[in-house]
Design a protein around this motif. Structure first.
Motif, PDB file in Angstrom:
ATOM      1  N   UNK A 175       0.828  -1.207   0.000  1.00 26.17           N
ATOM      2  CA  UNK A 175       0.000   0.000   0.000  1.00 26.17           C
ATOM      3  C   UNK A 175       0.864   1.259   0.000  1.00 26.17           C
ATOM      4  N   UNK A 176       1.989   1.219   0.730  1.00 28.75           N
ATOM      5  CA  UNK A 176       2.909   2.355   0.735  1.00 28.75           C
ATOM      6  C   UNK A 176       3.483   2.598  -0.662  1.00 28.75           C
ATOM      7  N   UNK A 177       3.796   1.522  -1.349  1.00 28.75           N
ATOM      8  CA  UNK A 177       4.338   1.630  -2.711  1.00 28.75           C
ATOM      9  C   UNK A 177       3.315   2.267  -3.650  1.00 28.75           C
ATOM     10  N   UNK A 178       2.063   1.828  -3.544  1.00 28.82           N
ATOM     11  CA  UNK A 178       1.001   2.373  -4.397  1.00 28.82           C
ATOM     12  C   UNK A 178       0.723   3.830  -4.034  1.00 28.82           C
ATOM     13  N   UNK A 179       0.703   4.139  -2.739  1.00 28.74           N
ATOM     14  CA  UNK A 179       0.471   5.522  -2.295  1.00 28.74           C
ATOM     15  C   UNK A 179       1.538   6.446  -2.869  1.00 28.74           C
ATOM     16  N   UNK A 180       2.776   5.966  -2.908  1.00 27.16           N
ATOM     17  CA  UNK A 180       3.858   6.765  -3.491  1.00 27.16           C
ATOM     18  C   UNK A 180       3.650   7.015  -4.973  1.00 27.16           C
ATOM     19  N   UNK A 181       3.231   5.989  -5.696  1.00 25.39           N
ATOM     20  CA  UNK A 181       2.999   6.128  -7.138  1.00 25.39           C
ATOM     21  C   UNK A 181       1.823   7.044  -7.443  1.00 25.39           C
ATOM     22  N   UNK A 182       0.824   7.047  -6.565  1.00 24.49           N
ATOM     23  CA  UNK A 182      -0.387   7.832  -6.800  1.00 24.49           C
ATOM     24  C   UNK A 182      -0.345   9.199  -6.099  1.00 24.49           C
ATOM     25  N   UNK A 183       0.795   9.526  -5.485  1.00 28.55           N
ATOM     26  CA  UNK A 183       0.954  10.798  -4.751  1.00 28.55           C
ATOM     27  C   UNK A 183      -0.095  10.956  -3.657  1.00 28.55           C
ATOM     28  N   UNK A 184      -0.321   9.886  -2.928  1.00 26.76           N
ATOM     29  CA  UNK A 184      -1.272   9.896  -1.817  1.00 26.76           C
ATOM     30  C   UNK A 184      -0.492  10.059  -0.518  1.00 26.76           C
ATOM     31  N   UNK A 185      -0.918  10.991   0.315  1.00 26.21           N
ATOM     32  CA  UNK A 185      -0.314  11.161   1.634  1.00 26.21           C
ATOM     33  C   UNK A 185      -0.999  10.189   2.595  1.00 26.21           C
ATOM     34  N   UNK A 186      -0.228   9.274   3.139  1.00 28.20           N
ATOM     35  CA  UNK A 186      -0.825   8.253   4.001  1.00 28.20           C
ATOM     36  C   UNK A 186       0.067   7.963   5.201  1.00 28.20           C
ATOM     37  N   UNK A 187      -0.503   8.118   6.397  1.00 32.34           N
ATOM     38  CA  UNK A 187       0.224   7.739   7.604  1.00 32.34           C
ATOM     39  C   UNK A 187       0.351   6.223   7.643  1.00 32.34           C
ATOM     40  N   UNK A 188       1.494   5.757   8.103  1.00 35.15           N
ATOM     41  CA  UNK A 188       1.702   4.304   8.173  1.00 35.15           C
ATOM     42  C   UNK A 188       0.651   3.650   9.075  1.00 35.15           C
ATOM     43  N   UNK A 189       0.279   4.344  10.160  1.00 36.67           N
ATOM     44  CA  UNK A 189      -0.738   3.801  11.075  1.00 36.67           C
ATOM     45  C   UNK A 189      -2.072   3.602  10.357  1.00 36.67           C
ATOM     46  N   UNK A 190      -2.410   4.514   9.432  1.00 33.28           N
ATOM     47  CA  UNK A 190      -3.652   4.393   8.669  1.00 33.28           C
ATOM     48  C   UNK A 190      -3.600   3.153   7.776  1.00 33.28           C
ATOM     49  N   UNK A 191      -2.455   2.925   7.134  1.00 35.16           N
ATOM     50  CA  UNK A 191      -2.310   1.755   6.263  1.00 35.16           C
ATOM     51  C   UNK A 191      -2.320   0.461   7.080  1.00 35.16           C
ATOM     52  N   UNK A 192      -1.801   0.526   8.305  1.00 33.85           N
ATOM     53  CA  UNK A 192      -1.841  -0.650   9.175  1.00 33.85           C
ATOM     54  C   UNK A 192      -3.280  -1.004   9.550  1.00 33.85           C
ATOM     55  N   UNK A 193      -4.099   0.013   9.769  1.00 32.43           N
ATOM     56  CA  UNK A 193      -5.530  -0.221  10.064  1.00 32.43           C
ATOM     57  C   UNK A 193      -6.206  -0.880   8.866  1.00 32.43           C
ATOM     58  N   UNK A 194      -5.905  -0.390   7.664  1.00 32.92           N
ATOM     59  CA  UNK A 194      -6.477  -0.968   6.441  1.00 32.92           C
ATOM     60  C   UNK A 194      -6.055  -2.427   6.298  1.00 32.92           C
ATOM     61  N   UNK A 195      -4.784  -2.702   6.567  1.00 31.34           N
ATOM     62  CA  UNK A 195      -4.270  -4.072   6.466  1.00 31.34           C
ATOM     63  C   UNK A 195      -4.993  -4.993   7.449  1.00 31.34           C
ATOM     64  N   UNK A 196      -5.205  -4.511   8.664  1.00 36.67           N
ATOM     65  CA  UNK A 196      -5.914  -5.312   9.663  1.00 36.67           C
ATOM     66  C   UNK A 196      -7.356  -5.570   9.238  1.00 36.67           C
TER      67      UNK A 196
END
Length: 370
Positions: A175-196
């Motif tokens: 998700x971090x890789x995709x966020x970087x490609x799409x210029x999305x600002x995303x806190x790691x904690x937010x992505x961890x919640x999505x993963x869970x």
């Protein structure tokens, strides 16, 4: 309208090296292709959204690579059947007829049957003969989420690959890789919640990411992710536990009222609190601490809570919450049902201490009587 493509399709792997979390399978398949040791029938098993169909399509392309003219469309040699909607004996008979025709270009014709467990008994029987004696140019890739429903006679003729749930860490990194490609600002904690929330299903995690990006305008924080996914912040459970340890029933009831006003149903509170207590229980022993899957910054709070609590309290609390969750649907007054559970938890430590004292009195009396 623009030609928007959802992330699950846009970032669907096209090669084995881009498949996430299934290296044990992709490496084996690459070796089989390299060494020309391909089976004629594969069975891909595992939870939904972990890459079974994706790997089947990649394998189908790789099998014919180098055996067809440059610029040739591989899709002419690949046939897909969705057994969820085409599960009759007639569908399989039509497939069997196709199998008899050799490829016009290339070495192999590849047949992908998705959700193969949905085939009817008659369809399985019609397919079995073809699977027993397939022509040399035919390769079958079967995919299923329910291996136990596949006939043993089918299983015995397939090379079986068990796909595993994708780990939270692998999901977050993707998700971090995709966020970087799409210029999305995303806190790691937010992505961890999505993963869970996605529970090892990459397709779900990408769908959730798309929705929250639309909801937030492209900036994901821990708080707005919790809000969008309707997840109760763990800080509420830490506060609830603190009030229970202090035997402050009023504080517990007021906190539950606040949670209730935010729109969280009682069963969500019971389930969330049970998972919270389970996490604390996991932290009681350093050996099991790696099982804890929470957002960064929460680990220390769980470890501190575990150190301050007795094992008997945690196990008893889990039992109370589990029983309350089971009986929730049958309760007429659901709010009262949850409140009664909170009352039990508030006085649980007292009950444990009283039971312990009574136990020691019985032992002492037993010794005296002797």
């Amino acid at each position: 309208m623009g030609s928007y493509v959802v992330s699950a399709r846009k970032y669907r792997p096209e090669t084995f090296d881009t498949v996430v979390g299934q290296q044990h399978i992709t490496e084996t398949l690459i070796n089989e292709i390299t060494n020309d040791r391909l089976a004629q029938a594969f069975l891909f098993c595992g939870p939904r959204g972990v890459g079974k169909t994706t790997c089947a399509r990649i394998l189908a392309k790789e099998i014919n690579k180098g055996t067809v003219p440059e610029g040739y469309d591989f899709s002419f040699n690949i046939f897909e059947l969705d057994a969820a909607s085409h599960n009759s004996v007639d569908d399989i008979r039509a497939l069997n007829e196709q199998v008899r025709i050799p490829p016009q270009t290339g070495v192999y014709k590849v047949y992908i049957i998705d959700e193969v467990h949905m085939l009817s008994q008659q369809a399985f029987n019609a397919f079995l003969k073809t699977l027993e004696e397939p022509p040399k140019y035919a390769i079958f890739i079967l995919a299923t989420t329910e291996k136990h429903k596949i006939l043993p006679t089918i299983l015995s003729r397939c090379q079986i690959f068990d796909f595993k749930r994708i780990t939270n860490n692998d999901t977050v990194e993707h998700l971090e890789e995709i966020a970087g490609k799409e210029s999305i600002k995303a806190e790691r904690a937010a992505l961890q919640v999505i993963a869970q929330k996605s529970e090892g299903c990459m397709r779900d995690s990408l769908s959730i990411l798309d929705k929250i990006v639309s909801f937030t305008g492209g900036s994901l924080t821990y708080q707005n992710t919790l809000e969008h996914l309707n997840i109760l912040d763990e800080d509420y459970f830490f506060k609830m536990l603190e009030s229970m340890q202090a035997k402050d029933l009023a504080a517990s009831m007021i906190l539950y009222d606040e949670i209730n006003r935010k729109g969280f149903e009682g069963d969500m509170v019971l389930n969330g609190f049970a998972e919270f207590i389970r996490n604390i229980l996991v932290c009681k022993d350093p050996k099991s601490a790696p099982l804890l899957e929470v957002v960064e910054g929460m680990q220390d709070k769980y470890i501190a809570a575990a150190a301050a609590m007795g094992m008997s309290y945690l196990v008893s609390a889990l039992n109370i919450l589990n029983e309350a969750e089971i009986n929730y649907k049958m309760a007429r007054n659901k709010r009262l049902h949850v409140e009664l559970t909170l009352i039990k938890l508030n006085f649980l430590q007292e009950a444990i201490e009283l039971a312990s004292e009574n136990g020691s009195i019985v032992k002492k009396n037993g010794l005296t009587d002797q």
